[in-house]
Write an enzyme that holds these catalytic residues in place. Structure first.
Site, PDB file in Angstrom:
ATOM      1  N   GLU A 124      -1.562   1.402  -2.016  1.00  0.00           N
ATOM      2  CA  GLU A 124      -0.350   0.721  -1.546  1.00  0.00           C
ATOM      3  C   GLU A 124       0.034   1.130  -0.131  1.00  0.00           C
ATOM      4  OE1 GLU A 124       4.330   0.842  -2.836  1.00  0.00           O
ATOM      5  OE2 GLU A 124       2.816   0.899  -4.415  1.00  0.00           O
ATOM      6  N   ASP A 125      -0.138   2.421   0.209  1.00  0.00           N
ATOM      7  CA  ASP A 125       0.440   2.954   1.445  1.00  0.00           C
ATOM      8  C   ASP A 125      -0.568   3.469   2.459  1.00  0.00           C
ATOM      9  OD1 ASP A 125       2.993   2.425   0.517  1.00  0.00           O
ATOM     10  OD2 ASP A 125       3.209   4.387  -0.422  1.00  0.00           O
TER      11      ASP A 125
END
Length: 707
Positions: A116-117
Site C-alpha cells: 500500500e505505502d
C-alpha cells in the site's frame, strides 16, 4: 496482554508504560538494525520471544526476512508522531504474536503496509513469501481514494471481508492494525479521531466480537469510549482508581474458593479478573452505585471440561448461588467460539461475586478467538500433520457466510456500508432446522424472522413464499424464530407470487432486505407504480419464486381476461391490490410495458386519478374466466375455524396461494386468503359459502389503501 490492566489515556499504567518502552526500543533498533546476515535483527528480538512462547519450534528465519524487507521498504517514512514508520508494522505484529498467531500471520503482518505505502509489489511478496502471505497482505491493503473516492472505505471493508471468507487471518491482521492505530490516535485532529472511533465502534469492534478476539475487543472498546465519551470515561477511571487504592475485597473471596477446591481435590487456578473501563461504566449504569465486588470477577482455570462442572458443583454446594446468573456456554458455545461456565454466589454483606469457569484451552480461545486457532487448514506448528493439531475451520461461521452472500447483491457502496453496520449490530445467533431430511441447519442472528429464514434457505427464490410452518404449526412471516425451531417454508409452485413491502418490516438481515428491496424497486421501474399494487395485502411467507428484478409470470387467464379499447394487442395485467374480476367495473392505467387494470373503486385507482393519471377504458373478454382474488373473512374466533374455511374453499375449487390469520382481538379474528379460481363467475357463490361457515359474519374483497 490483559486489556483490563490498561486504559486508553495511559493512566493505569504499568503495562501501557512497558509497551511504550518496548516500542521505543523497536524504533531505535529498526533504524540501527543489524547488518549481519542470518542473525535475528535486534528490532524483532522481543517479537521473536513472544512468538516462541506460543510456538517453541517456530522457524524465525521467515520473520527475519520479512522484517528486513519491510524495514528497507519503509525506510525514510515516518508516522505523524515522528516515529519511524516501521514501528507500526512491528507493533501490529507484536500484538498478534502475544495472542499466539502463527508464523504466516506474523509474516504478513510485518509486510501488511508495504504494498500500500511502498514500492514493494504484491507479486514480489508472493514470490518471496508464498501465496498465503500474498493473500493476507492483499486482503488488508486499502483501495486508493484517488480511484474510489468516497467509496474507498466501504469498498476496502468489502474487499477485506471477502478475503476473510477464504482466510480469517486477514481480519486478525486488520484488527491488530486498527488497535495500534487507535492507541496512537492522539496525534490526529479531534474530528478525525471521532470519525475513526465511530467506524471502529460500528464495524471493527463487532467483528472482533464475532471472531472471539476479546483481548483486542475490550481494549478497542476502551479507546473508543475515551474518544467519544470522555466525561463518562474519566468518571469510570476515577471509580477504578479509588477502588484500587485499597486492598481488593475479592481477594478474600478468591482465597475461600481456593480452599473449597483444595478440599475437594480439584486442581484449579483462581485469579481475579478486573473489569475494563467500559465494563465498569456499563455495570454502574445497570446496578447504580458499585459494590466492592463489582470491579472484577473470579476466573477459575482447570484442565478438563469435566473439572469445570466439578468446580460448579462445589461452588453451588458451599456458597449460596444466584441461579439467574448461571449460563452454560460449554454445552452451548457462543457463536464466536466462546466457552465458559458463568455463575455467581452471595459472598457476604449482601454482595454478589461473579465467577467464570473454563479450561486453559477455552481461556486461550476466549482471549484470542480465531487468532489462537491459527491456520484452520493445517496442524499446529511443529506437529508435522499430527491429528492432535487439526482444528475445525472457523473461517465460515454463519454470520460470515450470510455477509458474503448478501454483499454480492449490494453493488452500491452506501447500501453495503449501511447493511454491514446493521448486520453487525445484531447480538447473538440462533440455529434453526428444516423439516426435510438432510436439510442443513441455518445460522441466523437473534431476532430473525421467518422472512430471514426464507432468504437464508432459498436466496432470491424466496420471493415466491406463500406460507410457513414453525415446529409443525402454521405461522406468519413476521414470526420471530427461537433457537432450535424447525421451519418449513411453503413456496408458490409456479413462481407467481412476490414479496410484499411489509416483508421489509419483518426482515432482520441484510440477506433478506437487499433482495426484497431490489424486487420492489424493479417492479416500480417496470410498472411505474408501487409494488403494493401487484401484491395482495396478505402476509406471505418464505420459499421459491421468480428471481429479483424479473416480473413474476402472469397467469394465462389474466392475459386473456380483459381488453383495452383502441389497443387490443396491449399487454394487460390485473392489479394485485384489488384483484379485479368480471363483472367488476375497471379502468386501465398505462405503465411501462403495458396496461395495469384496477377496479374503479380501488384506492390506488382513486389516488392515480386524483393525481391526473390518464385512464383507459377496459372491457372484459368474457364473464367466465379464471381469476386470482384476495378475500377477508371476519369471524368470531373458535376451534377448527381455519379447517372449516379451507374445506369450504376446496369444495368450490379455490386453490389457496397464501393465507394469513391475524391475532384475535376481542375474540374476533380476520382470515385473509389469496385464491385462484377456475371461473370468476363462481366468486359470489364462494363468498356466500364462506359466510355460511359458523362464526363467520362477513367476507369482503381486499383493496389495499396506499400509504
Amino acid at each position: 496482554m490483559s486489556a483490563e490492566a490498561t486504559t486508553p489515556s495511559g493512566t493505569a499504567g504499568g503495562r501501557r508504560g512497558h509497551r511504550r518502552d518496548v516500542l521505543r526500543q523497536l524504533g531505535r533498533a529498526a533504524v540501527l538494525r543489524s547488518a549481519l546476515r542470518g542473525r535475528l535483527p535486534d528490532a524483532i528480538e522481543h517479537l521473536a520471544q513472544a512468538h516462541r512462547r506460543h510456538h517453541p519450534r517456530a522457524d524465525l528465519d521467515t520473520l527475519r526476512r520479512a522484517y528486513l524487507l519491510a524495514e528497507a521498504a519503509h525506510r525514510g517514512q515516518f508516522r505523524k508522531s515522528g516515529e519511524p514508520y516501521i514501528t507500526h508494522p512491528l507493533a501490529v505484529t507484536l500484538i498478534l504474536a502475544e495472542l499466539g498467531a502463527e508464523t504466516t500471520t506474523l509474516t504478513a503482518s510485518l509486510l501488511h503496509d508495504t504494498v500500500e505505502d511502498t514500492e514493494v509489489t504484491l507479486d514480489q511478496v508472493r514470490a518471496d513469501f508464498g501465496d498465503e502471505v500474498g493473500h493476507l497482505v492483499d486482503g488488508v491493503t486499502k483501495l486508493e481514494k484517488v480511484d474510489y473516492g468516497a467509496a474507498a472505505e466501504p469498498e476496502t471493508f468489502r474487499k477485506m471481508l471477502v478475503a476473510t471468507g477464504s482466510d480469517v487471518r486477514v481480519m486478525s491482521i486488520k484488527l491488530a492494525d486498527r488497535l495500534h492505530n487507535m492507541r496512537t490516535l492522539g496525534v490526529m485532529r479531534p474530528e478525525k479521531q471521532a470519525r475513526i472511533a465511530r467506524v471502529t465502534r460500528d464495524v471493527l469492534i463487532p467483528l472482533a466480537e464475532r471472531l472471539g478476539v476479546q483481548t483486542l475487543k475490550t481494549e478497542l472498546e476502551d479507546l473508543v469510549f475515551a474518544i467519544l465519551h470522555p466525561e463518562e470515561h474519566a468518571r469510570a477511571e476515577e471509580l477504578m482508581r479509588a477502588h484500587a487504592a485499597g486492598p481488593d475485597p475479592l481477594a478474600e473471596v478468591a482465597e475461600s474458593v481456593r480452599g473449597v477446591l483444595r478440599e475437594a481435590q480439584i486442581t484449579a487456578e483462581v485469579v481475579i479478573r478486573p473489569r475494563h473501563v467500559l465494563s465498569v461504566h456499563r455495570t454502574r449504569l445497570k446496578r447504580g452505585d458499585l459494590g466492592p465486588y463489582d470491579y472484577g470477577r473470579l476466573l477459575i482455570l482447570v484442565a478438563e471440561d469435566a473439572d469445570c462442572y466439578a468446580v460448579l458443583g462445589e461452588l453451588h454446594t458451599c456458597f449460596t448461588p444466584v441461579i439467574s446468573e448461571f449460563k452454560d456456554f460449554i454445552a452451548v458455545p457462543k457463536f464466536n467460539l466462546y466457552q465458559s461456565l458463568h455463575t455467581a454466589f452471595a459472598a457476604g454483606a449482601g454482595q454478589i461475586a461473579e465467577v467464570l469457569v473454563r479450561t486453559q484451552a477455552m481461556h486461550s480461545v476466549a482471549e484470542a478467538g480465531v487468532v489462537a486457532l491459527g491456520d484452520p487448514h493445517r496442524p499446529c506448528e511443529g506437529e508435522s500433520g499430527s491429528d492432535e493439531g487439526e482444528r475445525a475451520d472457523p473461517t465460515r461461521p454463519g454470520w460470515l457466510s450470510r455477509l458474503l452472500e448478501w454483499q454480492r447483491q449490494a453493488p452500491d457502496p452506501d447500501t453495503f456500508w449501511t447493511a454491514l453496520r446493521d448486520e453487525l449490530a445484531q447480538d447473538g445467533e440462533i440455529t434453526v432446522y428444516g423439516e426435510a431430511p438432510g436439510a442443513a441447519p441455518l445460522q441466523l442472528p437473534a431476532g430473525a424472522t421467518c422472512v430471514d429464514a426464507a432468504y437464508a434457505r432459498h436466496g432470491q427464490d424466496a420471493h415466491a413464499s406463500i406460507g410457513v410452518r414453525v415446529n409443525g404449526r402454521l405461522a406468519t412471516l413476521r414470526t420471530v424464530l427461537r433457537d432450535g425451531d424447525t421451519v418449513h417454508l411453503l413456496l408458490a409452485p409456479d413462481g407467481s407470487s412476490g414479496p410484499s413491502p411489509e416483508w421489509l418490516e419483518y426482515a432482520a438481515t441484510a440477506a433478506a432486505r437487499i433482495p426484497i428491496r431490489s424486487w420492489l424497486d424493479s417492479m416500480r421501474d417496470t410498472e411505474g407504480e408501487p409494488r403494493q399494487e401487484r401484491v395482495g395485502p396478505q402476509e406471505q411467507a418464505a420459499g421459491a419464486g421468480a428471481p429479483a428484478g424479473r416480473r413474476a409470470p402472469a397467469e394465462p387467464s389474466e392475459e386473456q381476461a380483459a381488453i383495452v379499447a383502441g389497443a387490443p394487442g396491449a399487454a394487460v395485467r390485473l392489479a394485485r391490490c384489488c384483484t379485479p374480476v368480471p363483472p367488476d367495473g375497471v379502468q386501465g392505467f398505462v405503465v411501462r410495458g403495458g396496461v395495469t387494470v384496477h377496479r374503479e373503486d380501488c384506492p390506488s385507482a382513486v389516488r392515480m386519478r386524483a393525481a391526473g393519471r390518464r385512464t383507459l377504458p377496459v372491457s372484459w373478454r368474457s364473464g367466465s374466466v379464471g381469476c386470482r382474488v384476495t378475500l377477508h373473512a371476519e369471524a368470531l374466533g373458535r376451534p377448527e375455524l381455519l379447517a372449516d374455511l379451507t374445506e369450504a374453499l376446496a369444495a368450490h375449487g379455490a386453490a389457496v396461494l397464501a393465507a394469513e390469520v391475524e391475532p384475535p382481538r376481542e375474540q374476533r379474528v380476520r382470515h385473509t386468503y389469496t385464491l385462484r379460481l377456475p371461473d370468476s363467475a363462481g366468486l359470489p357463490r364462494l363468498m356466500r359459502a364462506m359466510r355460511r361457515v359458523p362464526g363467520v359474519y362477513d367476507v369482503t374483497r381486499a383493496a389495499r389503501l396506499q400509504p
